[in-house]
Scaffold this active site. Structure first.
Site, PDB file in Angstrom:
ATOM      1  N   HIS A  64       9.624  -0.287   3.854  1.00  0.00           N
ATOM      2  CA  HIS A  64       8.953  -1.562   3.568  1.00  0.00           C
ATOM      3  C   HIS A  64       8.510  -2.259   4.848  1.00  0.00           C
ATOM      4  CE1 HIS A  64      11.507  -1.368  -0.294  1.00  0.00           C
ATOM      5  NE2 HIS A  64      10.280  -1.033  -0.585  1.00  0.00           N
ATOM      6  N   HIS A  65       8.437  -1.508   5.954  1.00  0.00           N
ATOM      7  CA  HIS A  65       8.031  -2.180   7.203  1.00  0.00           C
ATOM      8  C   HIS A  65       6.609  -2.702   7.097  1.00  0.00           C
ATOM      9  CE1 HIS A  65       6.010   1.615   7.894  1.00  0.00           C
ATOM     10  NE2 HIS A  65       5.404   1.100   8.936  1.00  0.00           N
ATOM     11  N   LYS A  70       2.796   3.270  -0.332  1.00  0.00           N
ATOM     12  CA  LYS A  70       1.684   4.038  -0.892  1.00  0.00           C
ATOM     13  C   LYS A  70       2.052   5.503  -1.012  1.00  0.00           C
ATOM     14  CE  LYS A  70      -2.838   4.193  -1.717  1.00  0.00           C
ATOM     15  NZ  LYS A  70      -2.452   4.853  -2.965  1.00  0.00           N
ATOM     16  N   LYS A  94       2.960   9.684   7.769  1.00  0.00           N
ATOM     17  CA  LYS A  94       1.530  10.023   7.658  1.00  0.00           C
ATOM     18  C   LYS A  94       0.678   8.766   7.832  1.00  0.00           C
ATOM     19  CE  LYS A  94       0.665  13.342   4.644  1.00  0.00           C
ATOM     20  NZ  LYS A  94       0.337  14.114   3.453  1.00  0.00           N
ATOM     21  N   LYS A 106       6.381   7.439  -3.103  1.00  0.00           N
ATOM     22  CA  LYS A 106       6.054   8.636  -3.889  1.00  0.00           C
ATOM     23  C   LYS A 106       6.684   8.495  -5.265  1.00  0.00           C
ATOM     24  CE  LYS A 106       3.718  12.412  -3.129  1.00  0.00           C
ATOM     25  NZ  LYS A 106       2.563  12.472  -2.202  1.00  0.00           N
ATOM     26  N   SER A 362      -7.931   6.500   0.391  1.00  0.00           N
ATOM     27  CA  SER A 362      -7.265   5.624  -0.585  1.00  0.00           C
ATOM     28  C   SER A 362      -7.154   4.207  -0.037  1.00  0.00           C
ATOM     29  CB  SER A 362      -5.850   6.126  -0.881  1.00  0.00           C
ATOM     30  OG  SER A 362      -5.894   7.124  -1.852  1.00  0.00           O
TER      31      SER A 362
END
Ligand code: NAD
Length: 469
Positions: A64-65, A70, A94, A106, A362
């Site tokens: 949550h930094h 995503k 990534k 994920k 995205s």
């Protein structure tokens, strides 16, 4: 029998190798590597025949930094909590590597997709979204899913529709998920984004003459021989752009077998042949390789595994002849194989960098949804008019006539797809340069360098928050 490390253990191993080359405190490194939250859910599905089945699913938010988190949603029987957490972890790194301002996430739904009707899949997807919504595991500013193995634009449209009916913020609801159909707020260029990003990443890599010389290669894509495994979304587009860039496709592999022709294989002709015969085998002028995986061992300059994880292992690594491996798939090279290949001076472009084109585009889709305007809509005509004035002034000064079709080509303003491609190209080129610089500075391989950069970027965010001095 010695057991193989699972996916999460492999990711942790890569993290540890990179972390040892940084000077961050142990507590900070622990915070960066752990998965912040995992939501495990089980919910009922009423099947078409009226029976009830319990469905298992997960959503992991690794870091949550930066928010939102995503990452895609997998629909597959092999889905499990460790795998979802490992994939969410990779997403954090990534995103950091390609400077996309998200944490990693994920999701996974444990089903064999082909066992369910479309109506059942819709019920599963909508219920999964409802569960995520209930626990605040979805939202434009909290967690934004995308397609992954077994899911597609259609499922993303169902997710968006369900979220919109539940949310009290209809204005930004569209940004709760990416990979949507264009008419539902998707962005042009998303379909080919990962394969095109693979091409941009490889092109940047082979542009460094000294790195190529060290492998007995010249710089540039032109004339390089290439083998691609997997002709799905990523593999097909990577192969297409490599061929258009002047490379020669000497080997192509699919699950039914592989084909080889040192003189080159025409990709579109191979795809047409596969469509009409049901197989890539027996393509005119090519040699069949019945055991598909043997294609990985063909002589070539660049090998692009774009199908599955774990295809290059300690069993076949020594036989790989490629000088460069572009990891288009997630995890195609195992940790043991990685060590063997690095020993052989093979240049490995790691998945965590090379296939980041999908999440990059995205990000563009998310920006488009929040701004409610198609990229290029405000500027296209203005750019075109400015370009036209410049070209006409130059033509008048040089006393030349410019044919109208040439004038159109020279002056065209950028449309959405041009801007998406250009943003993707810049992202991949900069990320490669940053990774390469770290690899040189730390005298290490590109994978470790990419992880070091990711760790450093996440660490900076934590220290800016004042959590770690
Ligand atoms: P896909 O399902 O479209 O394509 C995979 C292809 O590999 C299929 O054509 C399949 O027939 C082929 N294949 C399966 N088994 C094979 C075998 N044993 N040998 C040769 N070919 C085989 O999937 P995709 O979206 O192209 O994803 C491929 C890889 O890229 C996966 O590892 C995925 O996680 C990764 N990836 C995909 C994206 C994306 O945007 N689609 C983004 C990042 C990473």
């Amino acid at each position: 029998m010695a057991s193989h490390p699972n996916f999460l253990q492999q990711v942790d191993r890569m993290f540890a190798k990179a972390a040892a080359l940084t000077d961050h405190a142990d507590g900070l490194l622990a915070q960066i590597s752990i998965c912040n939250s995992v939501y495990k859910m089980e919910f009922p599905l009423v099947r078409d025949d009226g029976s009830i089945e319990v469905i298992k699913a997960w959503r992991a938010e690794h870091s949550h930094h930066k928010l939102p988190t995503k990452g895609g949603i997998r629909f597959d029987l092999s889905v499990n909590e460790d795998e979802v957490a490992a994939l969410a972890t990779l997403m954090t790194y990534k995103c950091a590597i390609v400077n996309v301002p998200f944490g990693g996430g994920k999701g996974g739904i444990k089903i064999k997709r082909s066992d369910y009707s479309d109506a059942e899949l819709e019920r599963i997807t909508r219920r999964y979204t409802f569960e995520l919504f209930n626990k605040s595991f979805i939202g434009p500013g909290t967690d934004v899913p995308a397609p992954d193995y077994g899911s597609s634009a259609r499922e993303m449209a169902w997710i968006m529709d369900t979220y919109r009916t539940l949310s009290d913020d209809p204005l930004s609801a569209q940004a709760c998920v990416t990979g949507k159909p264009i008419a539902q707020g998707g962005v042009r260029g998303r379909t080919e984004a990962t394969g095109l990003g693979v091409f941009f990443g490889i092109r940047e890599c082979v542009s460094f003459e000294e790195d190529m010389q060290r492998r007995g290669l010249t710089s540039g894509i032109e004339g390089k021989t290439v083998v691609v495994q997997g002709l799905g979304n990523v593999g097909y587009h990577a192969a297409k752009y490599m061929q258009e860039g002047g490379a020669t496709l000497v080997g192509l592999a699919e699950y039914e077998g592989a084909i080889h022709n040192p003189e080159g294989l025409d990709l579109e002709a191979v795809m047409a042949h596969r469509k009409s015969t049901g197989s890539i085998l027996n393509f005119p002028g090519a040699t069949n390789i019945e055991e598909s995986a043997k294609a990985l061992e063909l002589e070539c300059d660049i090998l692009i595994p774009a199908a599955l994880e774990g295809v290059i292992t300690k069993d076949n690594a020594a036989r790989i002849q490629a000088k460069i491996i572009g990891e288009a798939a997630n995890g195609p090279v195992t940790a043991d194989a990685d060590a063997i290949l690095l020993e052989k001076n093979v240049l490995i472009l790691p998945d965590v960098f090379l296939n980041a084109g999908g999440v990059t585009v995205s990000y563009f889709e998310w920006l488009k949804n929040l701004s409610h305007v198609r990229f290029g809509r405000l500027s296209k005509r203005f750019e075109q008019a400015s370009n036209e004035r410049i070209v006409k002034a130059l033509a008048a000064a040089m006393q030349v006539d410019i044919p109208s079709d040439e004038m159109m080509r020279l002056t065209a303003g950028a449309d959405e797809v041009d801007l998406v491609y250009s943003g993707l190209e810049e992202t991949m080129a900069v990320a490669y340069q940053e990774t390469r610089e770290t690899a040189h500075a730390k005298d290490t391989d590109l994978r470790t360098a990419a992880f070091i950069n990711a760790i450093n970027k996440v660490a900076v965010t934590y220290s800016e928050m004042g959590i770690f001095p």
